[in-house]
Structures are given as C-alpha cells and as structure tokens.
Motif scaffolding. Structure first.
Motif, PDB file in Angstrom:
ATOM      1  N   TYR A   1      35.944  44.725 -12.367  1.00  0.00           N
ATOM      2  CA  TYR A   1      36.204  46.156 -12.373  1.00  0.00           C
ATOM      3  C   TYR A   1      35.544  46.733 -11.124  1.00  0.00           C
ATOM      4  O   TYR A   1      34.389  47.117 -11.126  1.00  0.00           O
ATOM      5  N   GLY A   2      36.275  46.739 -10.028  1.00  0.00           N
ATOM      6  CA  GLY A   2      35.764  47.180  -8.730  1.00  0.00           C
ATOM      7  C   GLY A   2      36.368  46.347  -7.625  1.00  0.00           C
ATOM      8  O   GLY A   2      36.876  45.234  -7.864  1.00  0.00           O
ATOM      9  N   ALA A   3      36.320  46.880  -6.420  1.00  0.00           N
ATOM     10  CA  ALA A   3      36.921  46.180  -5.283  1.00  0.00           C
ATOM     11  C   ALA A   3      35.994  45.112  -4.699  1.00  0.00           C
ATOM     12  O   ALA A   3      36.421  44.021  -4.349  1.00  0.00           O
TER      13      ALA A   3
ATOM     14  N   PRO B   1      48.075  40.098  -9.616  1.00  0.00           N
ATOM     15  CA  PRO B   1      48.463  40.711  -8.338  1.00  0.00           C
ATOM     16  C   PRO B   1      47.303  40.926  -7.385  1.00  0.00           C
ATOM     17  O   PRO B   1      47.515  40.975  -6.173  1.00  0.00           O
ATOM     18  N   ASP B   2      46.092  41.069  -7.905  1.00  0.00           N
ATOM     19  CA  ASP B   2      44.932  41.304  -7.047  1.00  0.00           C
ATOM     20  C   ASP B   2      43.993  40.097  -7.024  1.00  0.00           C
ATOM     21  O   ASP B   2      42.766  40.223  -7.058  1.00  0.00           O
TER      22      ASP B   2
ATOM     23  N   SER C   1      39.870  38.249  -9.846  1.00  0.00           N
ATOM     24  CA  SER C   1      40.682  39.374  -9.374  1.00  0.00           C
ATOM     25  C   SER C   1      39.795  40.595  -9.195  1.00  0.00           C
ATOM     26  O   SER C   1      38.679  40.647  -9.725  1.00  0.00           O
ATOM     27  N   ASN C   2      40.290  41.573  -8.441  1.00  0.00           N
ATOM     28  CA  ASN C   2      39.522  42.802  -8.213  1.00  0.00           C
ATOM     29  C   ASN C   2      40.450  43.999  -8.273  1.00  0.00           C
ATOM     30  O   ASN C   2      41.601  43.892  -8.706  1.00  0.00           O
TER      31      ASN C   2
END
Length: 328
Positions: free
Chosen positions: A78-80, A320-321, A98-99
């Motif tokens: 939960y965060g980039a 996707p991320d 993932s991010n």
C-alpha cells in the motif's frame, strides 16, 4: 487460486471504504488499531497468509521474507515506494511484489511547493508569532523572506513527481533544472522548460532551491552527503518529500545550525520518526510528519490499486503494478 479462498492480511488501518471492499472480496484479516505490527506479528502473518498488504512502516528484509510460509505468493504494498521490501529475495522465493504508483503524484508535488513557499516566505515563524500573541503589528522589515519567482530550482529525480513539481514551479515563475538517472526526452524537456545537468555536483552548486524527488535505493543512499551539501550556496534551501535516507540528516543539521544553508523543508527523515532533536530547534527548518501523500483522494486511490493488484493476481494474471528488481 480462487479469490474466495484467498487469505489476505493487512498490516495497518486503511480507509473504511477500502477495508469494506477487502472484506467483500477476500478472507481478510484487518487491524483493530493503527499501531505498526511488531516483527513477530509480521512474521506470523507472513507464515499464515497468501497475500500480505504492508505499508512503508513494515520492514520486510531478507530474513523476514526467507522465513515466510510457502503459501505467501504476493506482497501487495500500500504505497509506491518499496525500499522497505527486499524485492530480490521475494522474487527468489517466488513471491511477487506490487505497489501503487502514480496516485499520489499531484499530492506530493503540491506538498513540495507548499514546503518551498513555507521555507522561503517564513510562514511557520509568522504562524508561531500569531499563536503566541507576540505580534504587535505590521513592520516594513519584519519576517522578510524571499521571492520564489526567478529562482533556480534543481530537481533531483525527474520521474512522475519531479515532473509534476516542475510544472508547478514554472507556474510560479521559477527556472527549472534537473538531474536524473536518465535524461528526459527532448519533447518533455521542452514542455517543462527544464535544463538537464549530467553532473549533480555542478547543479547543486548553482541552485537556489534543491528538491529531492528520487526514490531511496542503495545508489541514492546519502546522495546528498556532507560533501555535496557543502556545494550548496549559503542562501539556498533544500526540500525533501521523497525519502529521508537520500540526505545525510546529521550533516544537514550541522550546516543549518551554522548558517551554511539558509533553510530546509522536510516531510521525511533518515530514521523514520526518530528526528534529530537539534533539527527541531531550528527556526529556519519546516518539519512535517510525512504528509506528502495524505489526502483522502490519494489514500482511496492507493487502496483501489491494491485491490486491483490482488484481484488480478487472484484471477490468475500478472498484477498490473508488478515491481521487478530491474526497476529499482
């Protein structure tokens, strides 16, 4: 892996709408309070779940990931930023990471400009004077700051957020300069009216304001070290809304105390919430509690990306991320 059987553990409290959707889609374990998990709690979660949803407060190092259960298949951050996750070890263990990139770009860029204005216009000093009741009226020489228009802004890291900062800076009449791992395409440079510096040292020495917008990686740890900070002009300021580890905080504190740098605006710190007490005492420093991405809209969009990454994985597809080691 059917989504109805998917076990998900969330390490911190998330917006209510995100948690509600999690409960609808997955067999999820949520937090009752918002304190960070202890190391033992994290280990227990990683040994008994299919998917972990951590945040930047959870340090998932090599030993933690190596001790995870075989059923752990996705760390949906939960965060980039993923500098708190050992992505290489995760990939070796067959665990995807993932991010949530892109959703807090504008929020963080807004906060960068807020800090630039707060430091250069001495806003916290004025606020403190008003709150203490010390203000006795307007004076021609009181709390004189500096005009941002016409100043040279050096952006360290010209990704999504750096480019968003550049657009805002241009609207304020600032001259945009940047240093990046790779030079931008000429059409993007032209749009941003940005000047590229191959040498970070040369850029730092010529800027009025330095904005840190690069991620924390082994290559960027203390990128603004004592030697490089000393290259800054005495009337220059530095703003950091990225990661605290990019700046040598002790060296910065010494130079601010000595008047060798005019000011700083910091939303992130080298040791998390353990801030150098000498830094708190300076009136030429604006300190914020990691608020760069703290908007309702941004937090909800982060949650939506986490949900999409998990649901896509549960349906047998690549998130996707997905974060790959080569991206770091």
């Amino acid at each position: 892996m059917p989504s109805e059987r998917l076990k998900v553990v969330v390490t911190r409290r998330l917006p209510e709408a995100v948690e509600t959707r999690m409960k609808e889609l997955f067999n999820v374990t949520l937090r009752d309070d918002d304190r960070p998990m202890t190391r033992d709690e994290l280990l227990d979660a990683m040994r008994n779940t299919d998917i972990l949803v951590p945040t930047l407060t959870d340090q998932l190092d090599q030993s933690m990931i190596s001790a995870a259960g075989d059923q752990l298949k996705l760390i949906a951050n939960y965060g980039a930023g993923v500098d708190h996750i050992d992505v290489h070890t995760a990939r070796q263990r067959g665990v995807l990471v993932s991010n949530t990139p892109g959703v807090v770009t504008d929020d963080t860029a807004d906060m960068t400009m807020a800090l630039i204005l707060a430091v250069t216009r001495r806003i916290p000093e004025g606020l403190a004077m008003m709150q203490s009741g010390e203000w006795s009226g307007w004076s021609p020489t009181a709390l004189l700051g500096g005009r941002v228009g016409g100043r040279r802004l050096g952006i360290l890291g010209m990704g999504r957020i750096g480019q968003a900062v550049a657009r805002r800076a241009r609207a304020f009449g600032m001259q945009v300069h940047y240093h990046n791992r790779r030079r931008l395409r000429s059409e993007i440079e032209d749009e941003l009216e940005a000047t590229y510096w191959e040498s970070l040292d040369q850029m730092v020495a010529r800027m009025d304001i330095i904005s840190i917008n690069c991620p924390h990686t082994p290559a960027t740890f203390h990128l603004m070290n004592a030697r490089r900070l000393k290259l800054m002009k005495p009337n220059a300021v530095i703003v950091n809304t990225s990661r605290g580890e990019v700046v040598d905080e002790n060296a910065l504190t010494r130079m601010l105390r000595a008047g060798e740098i005019a000011g700083a605006g910091l939303d992130v710190f080298e040791r998390g919430s353990e801030i150098n007490p000498r830094l708190r005492q300076l009136n030429n420093v604006v300190l914020l509690p990691h608020m760069g991405s703290a908007t309702t809209e941004g937090r909800l969009e982060m949650g939506e990306k986490v949900l999409l990454n998990i649901k896509t994985f549960a349906d047998g597809h690549r998130p996707p991320d997905l974060v790959l080691p080569g991206m770091l």
